[in-house]
Design an enzyme around this catalytic site. Structure first.
Site, mmCIF file in Angstrom:
data_model
loop_
_atom_site.group_PDB
_atom_site.id
_atom_site.type_symbol
_atom_site.label_atom_id
_atom_site.label_comp_id
_atom_site.label_asym_id
_atom_site.label_seq_id
_atom_site.Cartn_x
_atom_site.Cartn_y
_atom_site.Cartn_z
ATOM 1 N N GLY A 77 19.285 9.791 -34.695
ATOM 2 C CA GLY A 77 19.079 10.719 -33.558
ATOM 3 C C GLY A 77 19.590 10.236 -32.535
ATOM 4 O O GLY A 77 20.005 11.266 -31.335
ATOM 5 N N ALA A 78 20.086 8.906 -32.444
ATOM 6 C CA ALA A 78 20.839 8.710 -30.853
ATOM 7 C C ALA A 78 22.096 9.243 -30.831
ATOM 8 O O ALA A 78 22.684 9.361 -29.732
ATOM 9 C CB ALA A 78 20.996 7.085 -31.161
ATOM 10 N N GLY A 81 1.030 -1.248 -0.301
ATOM 11 C CA GLY A 81 0.198 0.034 0.032
ATOM 12 C C GLY A 81 0.870 1.216 -0.033
ATOM 13 O O GLY A 81 1.673 1.440 -0.874
ATOM 14 N N GLY A 82 0.578 2.068 0.827
ATOM 15 C CA GLY A 82 1.289 3.634 1.045
ATOM 16 C C GLY A 82 2.558 3.302 1.038
ATOM 17 O O GLY A 82 3.543 4.007 0.827
HETATM 18 C C1 HXC Z 1 -2.461 -2.890 11.369
HETATM 19 C C2 HXC Z 1 -1.031 -4.624 10.382
HETATM 20 C C3 HXC Z 1 -1.204 -4.077 9.219
HETATM 21 C C4 HXC Z 1 -1.697 -2.796 8.797
HETATM 22 C C5 HXC Z 1 0.040 -5.943 9.468
HETATM 23 N N1 HXC Z 1 -0.423 -5.875 10.726
HETATM 24 N N2 HXC Z 1 -0.564 -5.080 8.617
HETATM 25 N N3 HXC Z 1 -1.844 -3.886 11.451
HETATM 26 N N4 HXC Z 1 -2.571 -2.407 10.019
HETATM 27 N N5 HXC Z 1 -1.793 -2.571 7.591
HETATM 28 C C6 HXC Z 1 -0.048 -6.616 11.839
HETATM 29 C C7 HXC Z 1 -0.905 -7.984 11.945
HETATM 30 O O1 HXC Z 1 -2.216 -7.617 12.456
HETATM 31 C C8 HXC Z 1 0.024 -8.805 12.513
HETATM 32 O O2 HXC Z 1 -0.354 -8.460 13.998
HETATM 33 C C9 HXC Z 1 1.322 -8.173 12.231
HETATM 34 O O3 HXC Z 1 1.005 -6.910 11.716
HETATM 35 C C10 HXC Z 1 2.199 -9.180 11.353
HETATM 36 O O4 HXC Z 1 1.241 -9.249 10.157
HETATM 37 P P1 HXC Z 1 0.988 -10.891 9.706
HETATM 38 O O5 HXC Z 1 -0.051 -10.651 8.744
HETATM 39 O O6 HXC Z 1 1.081 -11.774 10.722
HETATM 40 O O7 HXC Z 1 2.525 -10.924 8.985
HETATM 41 P P2 HXC Z 1 2.966 -11.692 7.496
HETATM 42 O O8 HXC Z 1 2.117 -12.824 7.411
HETATM 43 O O9 HXC Z 1 4.339 -11.365 7.323
HETATM 44 O O10 HXC Z 1 2.038 -10.560 6.263
HETATM 45 C C11 HXC Z 1 2.741 -9.386 6.313
HETATM 46 C C12 HXC Z 1 1.631 -8.484 5.356
HETATM 47 C C13 HXC Z 1 0.193 -8.530 5.921
HETATM 48 C C14 HXC Z 1 1.943 -9.106 3.858
HETATM 49 C C15 HXC Z 1 2.016 -7.027 5.422
HETATM 50 O O11 HXC Z 1 0.203 -8.526 7.223
HETATM 51 C C16 HXC Z 1 -0.722 -7.844 5.076
HETATM 52 O O12 HXC Z 1 -1.104 -8.048 3.927
HETATM 53 N N6 HXC Z 1 -1.122 -6.683 5.711
HETATM 54 C C17 HXC Z 1 -2.035 -5.737 5.251
HETATM 55 C C18 HXC Z 1 -1.582 -4.924 4.099
HETATM 56 C C19 HXC Z 1 -2.515 -3.744 3.799
HETATM 57 O O13 HXC Z 1 -3.509 -4.080 3.228
HETATM 58 N N7 HXC Z 1 -2.084 -2.606 4.216
HETATM 59 C C20 HXC Z 1 -3.130 -1.597 3.985
HETATM 60 C C21 HXC Z 1 -2.990 -0.934 2.695
HETATM 61 S S1 HXC Z 1 -3.556 0.390 2.287
HETATM 62 P P3 HXC Z 1 -0.258 -9.519 15.301
HETATM 63 O O14 HXC Z 1 -0.732 -8.788 16.285
HETATM 64 O O15 HXC Z 1 -0.728 -10.786 14.922
HETATM 65 O O16 HXC Z 1 1.309 -9.556 15.229
HETATM 66 C C22 HXC Z 1 -2.631 1.859 2.396
HETATM 67 C C23 HXC Z 1 -3.154 2.890 1.886
HETATM 68 C C24 HXC Z 1 -2.271 4.139 1.933
HETATM 69 O O17 HXC Z 1 -1.251 1.783 2.677
HETATM 70 C C25 HXC Z 1 -2.386 4.455 0.406
HETATM 71 C C26 HXC Z 1 -1.348 6.142 0.600
HETATM 72 C C27 HXC Z 1 -1.248 6.341 -0.945
#
Ligand code: HXC
Length: 513
Positions: A403-404, A169-170
């Site tokens: 051109g290159a 994401g961000g």
């Molecule tokens: C809150 C989060 C989190 C998030 C992970 N965690 N991502 N908490 N917000 N975005 C937490 C999990 O709940 C978990 O908590 C711990 O971090 C580890 O995550 P896991 O999933 O167990 O780890 P892993 O299997 O290694 O996977 C990592 C990951 C996955 C691929 C990053 O967690 C994931 O897909 N997260 C969501 C990604 C996402 O969609 N982000 C938002 C994007 S939108 P615990 O307590 O169990 O340890 C965005 C908008 C901004 O960013 C745009 C601006 C331009």
């Protein structure tokens, strides 16, 4: 005082633990280091000064008030890398997945502001699940606050991003706005939306590695500039790259001590093959010309028909841009043009002089290139060179066609010096194609068309397949023997070291994007 000391020490110890022993063990089990272990690898021993260690988030959404971690998932501060001041943030995946929200973002912004105020590089060690979902719009705002600062700092201080875990994401857009991205193979990913979202929206089944792993971004998208087999190697490489850059845009890159000796390099005489159709690896020439083992390639596995990288010449930091005859004959296409344009602009922003090696048959023809905008993208390289005010020198080793010839840092677009090897061919096109066009009728009407074509090709080659027409017009400053290239370049860059060149007053140019 003892009581106060204990309280402070307890808080510090708690902060050091991030998300706790269990999550640290899980991080290690994935082959990843913790945020603090990474900082230890990066900074000179004992030089790191942490800021905001006791910061906490203020959210109460979804029970978040019960999940408090000192530092809020990012370690920030300043210190020294090889004796130079840098600012650093290192995201802690053990705390809520390194996710970014209000307090976390504010800590990063604070050191970005300090880095800008004090004119020193910013290094980001990224390991984050993106916007902290529980904090909602505060997380989005936090990202935007960082993006804004990344852009304001662009071209002022070097900004280097290491990707050391999932960046979703961000989390990917701040690195994308910085000067260089480094990825660790096997443990780092970058994607705007992960495999699950991709599957829902486009029905594509793809693994994280294929979607956004280090190899994908090195070879397919070109998003990453460097990859390394593990985190320690990534951090070491980041330090090497930093070594070629100055502290800020008003500063000059460091010049290493250099003892001059015999600068003749006879091996260069046999780099270009006898036949103009035969490829050769331009890296051989770069390595012979530059200081031993000083060449560090940028985007090595992307657009391999263009080689870009940092090197040193008599201790001085330079940026090398070279056509690669060993890949697609060194042709200029969309990817090669944008790769080189970006590198030229990075070097120019940070006062790194440019050295260009030219052996290019022209722009790549075809519908794929035209429909995807070779016009706009090729123009980027033309724009980047024309706009660059750093010292810049071109060495034409073989083909400089069409051109290159203009685009690859010709005198006409501001090269300070152009050298050509005697093997240079500076013409509108290759002799074979030229003969076919100019003598189309003669060839078609001849009893033996092949013989006439060959004869006309020879005639054209004798007239144009050499550097002497260009030298007669002064477009080439000197025709030099390859073996003397290094010595010529050392004295040329020394001569140009005080170059002053300014662009006309403007708000900013309008690079064809
Ligand atoms: C809150 C989060 C989190 C998030 C992970 N965690 N991502 N908490 N917000 N975005 C937490 C999990 O709940 C978990 O908590 C711990 O971090 C580890 O995550 P896991 O999933 O167990 O780890 P892993 O299997 O290694 O996977 C990592 C990951 C996955 C691929 C990053 O967690 C994931 O897909 N997260 C969501 C990604 C996402 O969609 N982000 C938002 C994007 S939108 P615990 O307590 O169990 O340890 C965005 C908008 C901004 O960013 C745009 C601006 C331009």
């Amino acid at each position: 005082m003892e009581q106060h000391r204990k309280r402070l020490n307890d808080l510090r110890a708690q902060a050091q633990l991030g998300g706790g022993e269990k999550r640290i063990a899980a991080q290690h089990a994935k082959g990843k280091l913790t945020a603090r272990e990474r900082i230890d690898l990066l900074m000179d021993p004992g030089s790191f000064e942490e800021l905001g260690m006791l910061v906490k988030h203020r959210s109460t959404n979804f029970g978040l008030e019960k999940q408090q971690f000192l530092g809020d998932g990012v370690v920030t501060g300043f210190g020294q890398v090889n004796g130079r001041l840098v600012y650093v943030f290192s995201q802690d995946f053990t705390v809520l997945g390194g996710s970014l929200a209000e307090a976390h973002a504010a800590k990063i912004c604070r050191i970005m502001d300090l880095a800008m105020q004090n004119g020193a590089p910013l290094i980001g060690l990224n390991d984050s699940g993106g916007a902290r979902i529980q904090e909602g719009v505060s997380s989005l705002g936090g990202y935007a606050d960082i993006f804004f600062r990344n852009v304001r700092a662009s071209g002022v201080i070097p900004q280097l991003s290491a990707i050391l875990g999932p960046c979703a994401g961000g989390a990917v857009y701040s690195p994308a706005l910085t000067d260089f991205i480094f990825m660790a193979e096997g443990t780092s990913y970058m994607f705007v939306t992960g495999p699950n979202v991709v599957k829902t929206v486009t029905h594509e089944e793809v693994s994280s590695e294929d979607l956004g792993g280090a190899k994908t971004h090195a070879m397919k998208s070109g998003v990453t500039h460097f990859t390394a087999p593990n985190e320690a190697a990534v951090i070491q490489h980041l330090k090497t790259v930093l070594g070629y850059l100055p502290q800020n845009c008003e500063d000059e890159p460091s010049v290493l001590a250099y003892e001059s000796g015999n600068e003749e390099r006879p091996a260069l005489d046999s780099i270009v093959p006898e036949s103009a159709l035969q490829p050769y690896d331009i890296r051989g020439a770069i390595q012979e010309v530059c200081d031993a083992d000083s060449f560090t390639e940028v985007q090595k596995d992307f657009a391999e028909n263009m080689v870009c990288g940092f090197a040193r010449l008599a201790g001085r930091s330079i940026g090398v841009v070279a056509n690669q005859p060993a890949f697609l004959a060194g042709v200029l296409d969309i990817k090669a043009s944008t790769k080189a344009a970006r590198f030229v602009r990075t070097c120019d922003a940070f006062n790194v002089p440019l050295l260009v090696f030219e052996d290019v048959p022209g722009f790549l023809p075809g519908t794929d290139q035209e429909w995807n905008g070779i016009i706009t993208n090729g123009a980027k390289l033309l724009y980047a060179f024309s706009e660059a005010t750093v010292p810049r020198i071109t060495v034409i080793t073989r083909k400089a066609y069409g051109g290159a010839y203009d685009v690859m840092n010709s005198q006409h677009i501001g090269a300070d010096l152009v050298y050509a090897w005697p093997t240079a061919e500076i013409a509108v096109m290759g002799a074979k194609g030229a003969a076919e066009i100019i003598f189309k009728r003669e060839i078609a009407n001849a009893d033996d068309p092949k013989a006439v074509w060959e004869e006309k090709e020879k005639e054209y080659a004798e007239l144009f397949a050499h550097p002497y027409n260009a030298a007669a017009r002064g477009y080439v400053d000197e025709v030099i023997l390859p073996r003397n290239t290094r010595a010529k370049l050392i004295s040329a860059f020394e001569m140009l070291k005080n170059k002053v060149d300014k662009l006309p007053r403007k708000k900013h140019g309008n690079l064809p994007l």
